[in-house]
Motif scaffolding. Structure first.
Motif, short mmCIF file in Angstrom:
data_model
loop_
_atom_site.label_atom_id
_atom_site.label_comp_id
_atom_site.label_asym_id
_atom_site.label_seq_id
_atom_site.Cartn_x
_atom_site.Cartn_y
_atom_site.Cartn_z
N CYS A 206 0.78 -1.21 -0.15
CA CYS A 206 0.14 -0.10 -0.11
C CYS A 206 0.94 1.12 -0.06
O CYS A 206 0.45 2.43 0.18
N SER A 207 2.06 1.21 -0.60
CA SER A 207 3.11 2.15 -0.57
C SER A 207 3.07 3.18 0.93
O SER A 207 2.98 4.33 0.83
N ILE A 208 3.00 2.36 2.10
CA ILE A 208 2.79 3.34 3.37
C ILE A 208 4.51 3.72 3.55
O ILE A 208 5.30 2.79 3.66
N THR A 209 4.55 4.80 3.80
CA THR A 209 5.62 5.56 4.20
C THR A 209 6.12 5.20 5.83
O THR A 209 5.20 4.85 6.31
N GLU A 210 7.39 5.86 6.09
CA GLU A 210 7.67 5.75 7.73
C GLU A 210 6.68 6.66 8.29
O GLU A 210 6.25 6.09 9.38
N GLU A 211 6.34 7.92 7.85
CA GLU A 211 5.31 8.52 8.78
C GLU A 211 3.87 8.07 8.84
O GLU A 211 3.48 7.97 10.02
N GLN A 212 3.49 7.50 7.91
CA GLN A 212 2.31 6.78 7.83
C GLN A 212 2.21 5.47 8.74
O GLN A 212 1.37 5.18 9.29
N SER A 213 3.49 4.86 8.67
CA SER A 213 3.57 3.64 9.72
C SER A 213 3.53 3.98 11.06
O SER A 213 2.94 3.29 11.88
N LEU A 214 4.25 5.16 11.26
CA LEU A 214 4.32 5.50 12.84
C LEU A 214 2.57 6.07 13.26
O LEU A 214 2.24 5.52 14.25
N VAL A 215 1.86 6.63 12.19
CA VAL A 215 0.62 6.78 12.42
C VAL A 215 -0.24 5.66 12.78
O VAL A 215 -0.98 5.74 13.87
N LEU A 216 -0.25 4.70 11.85
CA LEU A 216 -0.90 3.43 11.94
C LEU A 216 -0.64 2.49 13.15
O LEU A 216 -1.70 2.16 14.06
N THR A 217 0.83 2.44 13.55
CA THR A 217 1.02 1.75 14.52
C THR A 217 0.84 2.40 15.91
O THR A 217 0.47 1.54 17.05
N SER A 218 0.90 3.53 16.07
CA SER A 218 0.32 4.20 16.97
C SER A 218 -0.98 4.05 17.61
O SER A 218 -1.44 4.00 18.70
N ALA A 219 -1.88 4.19 16.48
CA ALA A 219 -3.10 4.08 16.55
C ALA A 219 -3.57 2.72 17.04
O ALA A 219 -4.42 2.38 17.96
N LEU A 220 -2.77 1.59 16.48
CA LEU A 220 -3.07 0.15 17.01
C LEU A 220 -2.66 -0.08 18.37
O LEU A 220 -3.34 -0.57 19.18
N ASN A 221 -1.74 0.76 19.10
CA ASN A 221 -1.10 0.69 20.07
C ASN A 221 -2.15 1.39 21.24
O ASN A 221 -2.17 0.97 22.58
N SER A 222 -3.10 1.92 20.88
CA SER A 222 -4.09 2.60 21.57
C SER A 222 -5.26 1.89 21.85
O SER A 222 -5.93 2.04 22.75
N ASN A 223 -5.33 0.81 20.83
CA ASN A 223 -6.41 -0.22 21.07
C ASN A 223 -5.88 -1.54 20.56
O ASN A 223 -6.26 -2.15 19.51
N PRO A 224 -5.06 -2.23 21.40
CA PRO A 224 -4.29 -3.33 20.76
C PRO A 224 -4.84 -4.77 21.08
O PRO A 224 -4.38 -5.68 20.44
N SER A 225 -6.06 -4.80 21.82
CA SER A 225 -6.26 -6.10 22.08
C SER A 225 -6.93 -6.89 21.32
O SER A 225 -7.02 -8.13 21.54
N HIS A 226 -7.61 -6.48 20.22
CA HIS A 226 -8.30 -7.50 19.31
C HIS A 226 -7.29 -7.88 18.14
O HIS A 226 -7.76 -9.07 17.56
N LEU A 227 -6.38 -7.11 17.53
CA LEU A 227 -5.82 -7.43 16.37
C LEU A 227 -5.07 -8.93 16.51
O LEU A 227 -4.22 -9.16 17.43
N ARG A 228 -5.15 -9.57 15.68
CA ARG A 228 -4.41 -10.79 15.86
C ARG A 228 -3.50 -11.23 14.51
O ARG A 228 -2.49 -11.85 14.48
N GLU A 229 -3.89 -10.52 13.35
CA GLU A 229 -2.91 -10.64 12.07
C GLU A 229 -2.62 -9.22 11.53
O GLU A 229 -3.64 -8.44 11.26
N LEU A 230 -1.23 -8.92 11.05
CA LEU A 230 -1.20 -7.57 10.65
C LEU A 230 0.02 -7.86 9.51
O LEU A 230 1.09 -8.60 9.64
N ASN A 231 -0.40 -7.47 8.03
CA ASN A 231 0.36 -7.75 7.10
C ASN A 231 0.74 -6.37 6.43
O ASN A 231 0.09 -5.47 6.06
N LEU A 232 2.17 -6.16 6.66
CA LEU A 232 2.56 -4.85 6.15
C LEU A 232 3.59 -5.14 5.04
O LEU A 232 4.43 -4.34 4.93
#
Length: 463
Positions: A206-232
């Motif tokens: 998805c052409s995700i950049t370093e800055e976008q990766s930071l935004v995404l993973t920070s969001a996941l870190n605020s609500n992490p308990s449900h995610l089981r699979e992450l494909n980057l």
């Protein structure tokens, strides 16, 4: 009769007239009449008993519930039903329903999984799908939009719609699209929504950049308990993105089971940060793909520490094309030998394993706790598999191993010993009849040479 407080009891009274064979009503409008599932059931039953006259029915603004939608859908399937227009969603969502029905043959409001992959939706369709997603009647669990040429603006529309109705979605596949900054930001808002219970997220290519990766993973870190699979896979998280991902992995609420970082240009320093994070919270991870990374000595050492961790229950490990040297392979296999009982799949293809590394790997196979099912050693500089075949024949490993890939290795005369292994009554190995050496898709394209017809010594192609 729209905009009246009929409720279910009023609809039931109306149904008495609809059932009358003398009733030739053609248009019935009941929008915003506080009708629920019970009223829908009565209405559908009445219309089935006298279906031939009604051509337009408007029920928008009511709440049919899951079974109410099913009742209407069954009514439409009745060959005697003459309904040309049925409204109970907004116009755009109705258009989306018609579009999806034309593709999959079913009303999407009755589906739990919607696959629109490899279809160029365009702005109009995206807006319609978004209207459908945000409707309260939509209870999709899985949404697959792989390769739909979704633009940044379209990503914003779709993720905003999902954010308004997030509680049902469990799997989202946006592989091969271009969400851009605003799409990633909107997706992050969805991930931070406390009602969001997403379990699988695929953002491959998805052409995700370093800055976008930071935004995404920070969001996941605020609500992490449900995610089981992450494909980057195939994105470029960079230093800050990897650091933020590591923070997520260290979060005690994080229960990620599958992490795919193939082709993410992970450096030795980044791999050190990642594996340290995984080692601090290892009990949930089952699959890890670091193919195409540059692990280096420190990354391999840290990964080995993770594999030796008694809490580590990793079942699948992909390290294809990681520039692993013979010395580093010894470190890895020693670690696997100390905790072999969980691993089921191991891919070390396109690394410099050599005969020495294979001999060391034999110690893992000899362990009584080893239950490895798939082993890939494609193009690993192996010239002799004698020790490997002996280990397979003399241990219980042969009972478990289903796939063995030694293609594109110049194993010469020792391949006859593999033929002998195949004759063993305990052998479960499958034979690959393809005479071409296989190049795994897990290797970065820049490292894959043009395929040439193999010479007589170019491997045995047994798998």
């Amino acid at each position: 009769m729209s905009n009246n407080n009929l409720r279910d009891s009023g609809v039931k009274l109306l149904c008495t007239g609809l059932k009358n064979i003398a009733c030739h009503l053609e248009i019935l409008r009941l929008s915003d009449c506080s009708i629920t599932e019970e009223g829908y059931k009565a209405l559908a039953s009445a219309l089935r008993s006298n279906p031939s006259h009604l051509i337009e029915l408007d029920l928008s603004g009511n709440d049919p519930g899951p079974s109410g939608v099913k009742q209407l859908d069954d009514l439409l399937q009745d060959p005697n039903c003459q309904l040309k227009t049925l409204r109970f969603l907004c116009p755009a969502a109705e258009e989306a329903c018609q579009y999806v029905r034309g593709i999959v043959g079913k009303n999407p409001l009755l589906l739990r999984e919607l696959d629109l992959s490899r279809r160029e939706l365009g702005d109009t369709r995206v807006n319609q799908i978004a209207a459908l997603l945000q409707d309260k009647h939509c209870t999709l669990n899985t949404l697959n939009l792989w390769g739909c040429s979704i633009t940044e603006e379209q990503s914003l529309v779709l993720t905003s719609a999902l954010n308004s109705n997030p509680s049902h979605l469990r799997e989202l596949n946006l592989r091969g699209n271009k969400p851009g900054d605003s799409g990633v930001k909107s997706l992050s808002d969805l991930l931070m929504n406390t009602q969001c219970k997403l379990e699988k997220l695929n953002l491959c290519g998805c052409s995700i950049t370093e800055e976008q990766s930071l935004v995404l993973t920070s969001a996941l870190n605020s609500n992490p308990s449900h995610l089981r699979e992450l494909n980057l896979r195939g994105n470029k998280p960079g230093d800050s993105g990897v650091k933020s991902l590591s923070d997520l992995l260290m979060n005690t609420q994080c229960k990620l089971e599958k992490l795919d970082l193939w082709g993410c240009s992970i450096t030795e320093e980044q791999s050190l940060v990642l594996t340290s994070a995984l080692n601090s919270n290892p009990s949930h991870l089952r699959e890890l793909n670091l193919s195409g990374s540059k692990l280096g000595d420190s990354g391999v050492k840290n990964l080995s520490d993770l594999l030796m961790n008694t809490q580590c229950k990793l079942e699948k490990l992909d390290l294809c094309g990681c520039s692993i040297t013979e010395k580093q392979s010894l470190v890895l296999t020693s670690a696997l030998n100390s905790n072999p009982s969980h691993l089921r799949e191991l891919d070390l293809s396109w690394n410099h394993i050599t005969n020495t590394g294979v001999n060391h790997l034999c110690d893992v196979l000899k362990d009584s706790g080893c239950k490895l099912e798939r082993l890939s050693l494609n193009r690993c500089g192996i010239t002799d598999v004698s020790s490997l075949t002996r280990s397979l024949r003399n241990t219980k490993a042969l009972r478990f191993l289903k796939e063995l890939d030694l293609s594109d290795n110049m194993i010469g005369d020792s391949k006859q010993q593999l033929v002998d292994v195949l004759r063993d009554s305990n052998c479960e190995l499958r034979v690959d009849e393809d005479p071409w050496p296989r190049v795994p898709d897990r290797v970065q394209p820049s490292r894959v040479p043009d395929r040439v017809q193999p010479s007589q010594d170019d491997g045995c192609c047994i798998s």
